[in-house]
Design a protein around this motif. Structure first.
Motif, PDB file in Angstrom:
ATOM      1  N   SER A  34       0.879  -1.163   0.000  1.00  0.00           N
ATOM      2  CA  SER A  34       0.000   0.000   0.000  1.00  0.00           C
ATOM      3  C   SER A  34       0.919   1.216   0.000  1.00  0.00           C
ATOM      4  O   SER A  34       2.016   1.166   0.571  1.00  0.00           O
ATOM      5  N   GLY A  35       0.439   2.310  -0.632  1.00  0.00           N
ATOM      6  CA  GLY A  35       1.311   3.491  -0.745  1.00  0.00           C
ATOM      7  C   GLY A  35       1.460   4.243   0.572  1.00  0.00           C
ATOM      8  O   GLY A  35       0.615   4.137   1.461  1.00  0.00           O
ATOM      9  N   GLY A  36       2.561   4.982   0.685  1.00  0.00           N
ATOM     10  CA  GLY A  36       2.766   5.890   1.812  1.00  0.00           C
ATOM     11  C   GLY A  36       2.891   5.233   3.173  1.00  0.00           C
ATOM     12  O   GLY A  36       2.559   5.836   4.192  1.00  0.00           O
TER      13      GLY A  36
ATOM     14  N   LYS B 225       8.000   2.890   3.537  1.00  0.00           N
ATOM     15  CA  LYS B 225       9.060   2.003   3.037  1.00  0.00           C
ATOM     16  C   LYS B 225      10.347   2.758   2.731  1.00  0.00           C
ATOM     17  O   LYS B 225      11.428   2.379   3.167  1.00  0.00           O
ATOM     18  N   SER B 226      10.201   3.853   1.951  1.00  0.00           N
ATOM     19  CA  SER B 226      11.417   4.564   1.529  1.00  0.00           C
ATOM     20  C   SER B 226      12.076   5.272   2.714  1.00  0.00           C
ATOM     21  O   SER B 226      13.306   5.307   2.810  1.00  0.00           O
ATOM     22  N   THR B 227      11.251   5.792   3.618  1.00  0.00           N
ATOM     23  CA  THR B 227      11.802   6.450   4.813  1.00  0.00           C
ATOM     24  C   THR B 227      12.607   5.445   5.636  1.00  0.00           C
ATOM     25  O   THR B 227      13.744   5.714   6.042  1.00  0.00           O
ATOM     26  N   CYS B 228      12.006   4.261   5.859  1.00  0.00           N
ATOM     27  CA  CYS B 228      12.707   3.242   6.659  1.00  0.00           C
ATOM     28  C   CYS B 228      13.939   2.712   5.929  1.00  0.00           C
ATOM     29  O   CYS B 228      14.977   2.477   6.550  1.00  0.00           O
TER      30      CYS B 228
ATOM     31  N   PRO C 109       8.198  -1.730  -4.351  1.00  0.00           N
ATOM     32  CA  PRO C 109       7.058  -0.866  -4.704  1.00  0.00           C
ATOM     33  C   PRO C 109       5.796  -1.311  -3.961  1.00  0.00           C
ATOM     34  O   PRO C 109       5.724  -2.448  -3.486  1.00  0.00           O
ATOM     35  N   PRO C 110       4.787  -0.433  -3.895  1.00  0.00           N
ATOM     36  CA  PRO C 110       3.593  -0.774  -3.097  1.00  0.00           C
ATOM     37  C   PRO C 110       2.584  -1.685  -3.788  1.00  0.00           C
ATOM     38  O   PRO C 110       1.622  -2.092  -3.168  1.00  0.00           O
ATOM     39  N   GLN C 111       2.797  -1.980  -5.080  1.00  0.00           N
ATOM     40  CA  GLN C 111       1.815  -2.830  -5.769  1.00  0.00           C
ATOM     41  C   GLN C 111       2.278  -4.291  -5.769  1.00  0.00           C
ATOM     42  O   GLN C 111       3.477  -4.564  -5.685  1.00  0.00           O
TER      43      GLN C 111
ATOM     44  N   PRO D  28       5.418   0.137  13.110  1.00  0.00           N
ATOM     45  CA  PRO D  28       4.308   1.093  13.018  1.00  0.00           C
ATOM     46  C   PRO D  28       4.852   2.463  12.597  1.00  0.00           C
ATOM     47  O   PRO D  28       5.861   2.932  13.135  1.00  0.00           O
ATOM     48  N   PHE D  29       4.189   3.065  11.618  1.00  0.00           N
ATOM     49  CA  PHE D  29       4.688   4.303  11.005  1.00  0.00           C
ATOM     50  C   PHE D  29       3.678   5.422  11.233  1.00  0.00           C
ATOM     51  O   PHE D  29       2.470   5.201  11.160  1.00  0.00           O
ATOM     52  N   ARG D  30       4.166   6.627  11.497  1.00  0.00           N
ATOM     53  CA  ARG D  30       3.341   7.813  11.750  1.00  0.00           C
ATOM     54  C   ARG D  30       2.423   7.597  12.952  1.00  0.00           C
ATOM     55  O   ARG D  30       1.222   7.776  12.880  1.00  0.00           O
TER      56      ARG D  30
ATOM     57  N   TYR E  34      11.518  13.896  10.381  1.00  0.00           N
ATOM     58  CA  TYR E  34      12.019  12.885   9.434  1.00  0.00           C
ATOM     59  C   TYR E  34      12.136  13.502   8.040  1.00  0.00           C
ATOM     60  O   TYR E  34      13.146  13.342   7.368  1.00  0.00           O
ATOM     61  N   LYS E  35      11.053  14.248   7.655  1.00  0.00           N
ATOM     62  CA  LYS E  35      11.070  14.883   6.332  1.00  0.00           C
ATOM     63  C   LYS E  35      12.196  15.906   6.255  1.00  0.00           C
ATOM     64  O   LYS E  35      12.860  16.036   5.233  1.00  0.00           O
ATOM     65  N   GLN E  36      12.385  16.651   7.362  1.00  0.00           N
ATOM     66  CA  GLN E  36      13.454  17.660   7.363  1.00  0.00           C
ATOM     67  C   GLN E  36      14.815  16.993   7.169  1.00  0.00           C
ATOM     68  O   GLN E  36      15.630  17.474   6.382  1.00  0.00           O
TER      69      GLN E  36
HETATM   70  P1  ATP Z   1       5.289   4.856  -1.592  1.00  0.00           P
HETATM   71  O1  ATP Z   1       4.525   3.614  -1.423  1.00  0.00           O
HETATM   72  O2  ATP Z   1       4.480   5.940  -2.210  1.00  0.00           O
HETATM   73  O3  ATP Z   1       6.623   4.625  -2.211  1.00  0.00           O
HETATM   74  P2  ATP Z   1       6.467   4.799   1.026  1.00  0.00           P
HETATM   75  O4  ATP Z   1       5.796   3.610   1.644  1.00  0.00           O
HETATM   76  O5  ATP Z   1       7.834   4.585   0.535  1.00  0.00           O
HETATM   77  O6  ATP Z   1       5.562   5.428  -0.110  1.00  0.00           O
HETATM   78  P3  ATP Z   1       7.491   7.127   2.350  1.00  0.00           P
HETATM   79  O7  ATP Z   1       7.830   7.785   1.062  1.00  0.00           O
HETATM   80  O8  ATP Z   1       8.615   6.588   3.166  1.00  0.00           O
HETATM   81  O9  ATP Z   1       6.413   5.975   2.108  1.00  0.00           O
HETATM   82  O10 ATP Z   1       6.661   8.108   3.301  1.00  0.00           O
HETATM   83  C1  ATP Z   1       5.433   8.666   2.921  1.00  0.00           C
HETATM   84  C2  ATP Z   1       5.431  10.146   3.283  1.00  0.00           C
HETATM   85  O11 ATP Z   1       5.526  10.322   4.695  1.00  0.00           O
HETATM   86  C3  ATP Z   1       6.614  10.927   2.702  1.00  0.00           C
HETATM   87  O12 ATP Z   1       6.140  12.162   2.246  1.00  0.00           O
HETATM   88  C4  ATP Z   1       7.542  11.122   3.900  1.00  0.00           C
HETATM   89  O13 ATP Z   1       8.335  12.280   3.788  1.00  0.00           O
HETATM   90  C5  ATP Z   1       6.546  11.275   5.014  1.00  0.00           C
HETATM   91  N1  ATP Z   1       7.113  10.923   6.335  1.00  0.00           N
HETATM   92  C6  ATP Z   1       8.227  10.222   6.586  1.00  0.00           C
HETATM   93  N2  ATP Z   1       8.394  10.043   7.898  1.00  0.00           N
HETATM   94  C7  ATP Z   1       7.355  10.639   8.508  1.00  0.00           C
HETATM   95  C8  ATP Z   1       6.965  10.787   9.871  1.00  0.00           C
HETATM   96  N3  ATP Z   1       7.667  10.241  10.848  1.00  0.00           N
HETATM   97  N4  ATP Z   1       5.843  11.497  10.130  1.00  0.00           N
HETATM   98  C9  ATP Z   1       5.110  12.020   9.128  1.00  0.00           C
HETATM   99  N5  ATP Z   1       5.409  11.911   7.820  1.00  0.00           N
HETATM  100  C10 ATP Z   1       6.523  11.219   7.513  1.00  0.00           C
END
Ligand code: ATP
Length: 256
Positions: A10-12, A15-18, A124-126, A180-182, A219-221
């Motif tokens: 699933s998107g967002g 994954k990429s942040t971790c 990827p998320p798909q 767990p994220f966010r 994290y974004k910063q």
């Molecule tokens: P996709 O499936 O679209 O590739 P993803 O699973 O890789 O997404 P990320 O790109 O890591 O997800 O994060 C989604 C969004 O959340 C990004 O805009 C990222 O900057 C933001 N983000 C990262 N860490 C945090 C946080 N701790 N709190 C809030 N937002 C965050």
């Protein structure tokens, strides 16, 4: 080379942040190859790499038009990247047409075993041949999950997909943890939505649950400034990645 895939169907979900912060942590002491298997190319951009039109990416490596080493870019002493761009989308059909898609990335990176200590793979998320090849290449899977209803549904779907692939021997990966994220807090209280998502995750995956990543702009910063959370002055926010690293070392010791 220990291969760790960050997966969530699933998107967002983070994954990429971790992938980014884990790679930054591991690269303090060891050479790390990051591999961007997502045509959205977030990891490539988080790492500050701009793919030039003539540069080979993971797509050309998968198609065999260049050697794997020609698709790897040095970002600093210990961080290396096999990048993606949106052209990677076309690899989905290619991987399916070969009939060997699931094992292709694994086979391609095998000759790099002695060069890098870790490979960090951003899936990827798909549910496509790209996420399957990312799972097929992994020794360990990490599943980031947003603390929301959507996140919990994604966790169930992701684990079912992994188990199906494992049953048919498409992957030998073990689950390293669920992050767990966010995770949202107001003052000293976790929000109801985050709490009920985390309760669900605890019940569903038990001790595979890792410490959560708090909802925070920091994290974004750090991503935008291309620095670590420690360099930003928020080292405490890197705790989930510290625990991930210790769990990885524990698993490696057990498997020796
Ligand atoms: P996709 O499936 O679209 O590739 P993803 O699973 O890789 O997404 P990320 O790109 O890591 O997800 O994060 C989604 C969004 O959340 C990004 O805009 C990222 O900057 C933001 N983000 C990262 N860490 C945090 C946080 N701790 N709190 C809030 N937002 C965050």
């Amino acid at each position: 080379m220990i291969k760790i895939t960050f997966l969530s169907l699933s998107g967002g979900q983070g994954k990429s942040t971790c992938s980014l912060f884990t790679a930054k942590r591991l690269s303090k002491n060891s050479p790390v190859l990051t591999i961007d298997v997502d045509p959205q190319a977030s990891l490539t951009s988080y790492l500050g790499h701009n793919v030039q039109p003539t540069e080979p990416t993971l797509l050309e490596v998968l198609k065999g038009t260049v050697d794997p080493t020609d698709g790897i870019y040095t970002l600093n002493d210990n961080t290396f990247l096999m990048p993606a761009d949106d052209g990677l989308e076309t690899a989905i059909e290619y991987l399916a047409s070969t009939g060997l898609g699931v094992s292709m990335l694994k086979t391609i990176i095998e000759p790099l075993e002695e060069t890098f200590s870790y490979a960090i793979i951003d899936a990827p998320p798909q549910k496509t041949q790209l996420s399957r090849t990312a799972m097929g290449a992994a020794d360990y899977l990490v599943i980031p999950v947003e603390t929301s209803v959507k996140g919990c549904a994604s966790l169930v779907r992701t684990l079912e997909t992994y188990q199906e692939l494992k049953r048919w021997k498409g992957t030998t990966a073990e689950i390293l943890g669920i992050i767990p994220f966010r995770d949202k807090w107001v003052g000293s209280y976790r929000t109801k939505e985050s709490q009920s998502a985390i309760d669900f995750m605890e019940e569903y995956v038990g001790d595979q649950l890792l410490p959560s990543i708090r909802e925070s702009e920091k994290y974004k910063q750090a991503i935008n400034q291309r620095i670590t959370l420690e360099e930003l002055g928020y080292g405490d926010l890197a705790y989930p990645f510290e625990v991930l690293e210790s769990r990885l070392l524990e698993c490696l010791n057990q498997n020796q």
